[in-house]
Design a protein around this motif. Sequence first.
Motif, PDB file in Angstrom:
ATOM      1  N   UNK A  79       0.816  -1.212   0.000  1.00 31.43           N
ATOM      2  CA  UNK A  79       0.000   0.000   0.000  1.00 31.43           C
ATOM      3  C   UNK A  79       0.848   1.259   0.000  1.00 31.43           C
ATOM      4  N   UNK A  80       2.079   1.163   0.511  1.00 35.19           N
ATOM      5  CA  UNK A  80       2.979   2.310   0.458  1.00 35.19           C
ATOM      6  C   UNK A  80       3.712   2.364  -0.875  1.00 35.19           C
ATOM      7  N   UNK A  81       4.028   1.204  -1.419  1.00 34.51           N
ATOM      8  CA  UNK A  81       4.766   1.186  -2.675  1.00 34.51           C
ATOM      9  C   UNK A  81       3.920   1.707  -3.840  1.00 34.51           C
ATOM     10  N   UNK A  82       2.593   1.576  -3.732  1.00 36.01           N
ATOM     11  CA  UNK A  82       1.738   2.043  -4.828  1.00 36.01           C
ATOM     12  C   UNK A  82       1.300   3.489  -4.637  1.00 36.01           C
ATOM     13  N   UNK A  83       1.813   4.183  -3.633  1.00 34.82           N
ATOM     14  CA  UNK A  83       1.388   5.561  -3.371  1.00 34.82           C
ATOM     15  C   UNK A  83       1.452   6.417  -4.626  1.00 34.82           C
ATOM     16  N   UNK A  84       0.433   7.237  -4.809  1.00 33.78           N
ATOM     17  CA  UNK A  84       0.227   8.130  -5.956  1.00 33.78           C
ATOM     18  C   UNK A  84      -0.576   7.461  -7.059  1.00 33.78           C
ATOM     19  N   UNK A  85      -0.868   6.153  -6.910  1.00 37.27           N
ATOM     20  CA  UNK A  85      -1.636   5.445  -7.934  1.00 37.27           C
ATOM     21  C   UNK A  85      -2.816   4.734  -7.290  1.00 37.27           C
ATOM     22  N   UNK A  86      -3.933   4.685  -8.021  1.00 33.36           N
ATOM     23  CA  UNK A  86      -5.164   4.117  -7.490  1.00 33.36           C
ATOM     24  C   UNK A  86      -5.890   3.340  -8.584  1.00 33.36           C
TER      25      UNK A  86
END
Length: 223
Positions: A79-86
Amino acid sequence: MLNAADHGGLRLRRRDSTATHFVQIVTGEFAAAATACPILLTKKAATGAFFAGAMFGFRPGENLLGATTGGRDVFWPLDLERQAFYIAGDGIAIDRHHPRIDEADGDPLFDEEGQPSPRLRRIQRILGQLKSGLEETDRFIATLLAHRLVEPIDIGMRFDDGERIELNGLYTVSLDALHELDDATALALFRNGYLQLAYCMAGSLKQIPLLAERRNARLAHGA
């Protein structure tokens, strides 16, 4: 929505390892997380629904895990590694104002032909893992609740600088309740992997005093 035409020149900066002290994780991450930090349940403020999280520290913005001698993080959640993407429907949305997104610094999101770069392909895989992982984690938590295996845990720590921190609103797995399960229920939980996950959560509590030791060590170093 992320696309090469509008975002071909954007880059993704390296992650910020001091960003959070408690972050949502999925069951597929439990084994790795339990070797480094406590895995606890808490409730979402907006809905009251339970979710599982890894605790990195005792205060917001406090990450006590640090990195290995090789410079890699001891544990870093998806969940931290994908930050900025959803995930947005069948596509991916990007937050252009997120600190990780830049036009000069970091790894490119697209190559010269407008195809996803290796870094972006990894983000795509992570988002897929999170989508399926969150669904499975919700089923796991629902099963714990159905069998009354969830109990509150209050964490109170006094540190070497005299500060006392009380953490409330956290939950764990009740070992007493686990041991009282009938054989058929225990076998069913074992076969779908939930019994192992429950014991993984309970065992991760031993990381709480280790985090406290790290915090005291930092206080001493700072002093």
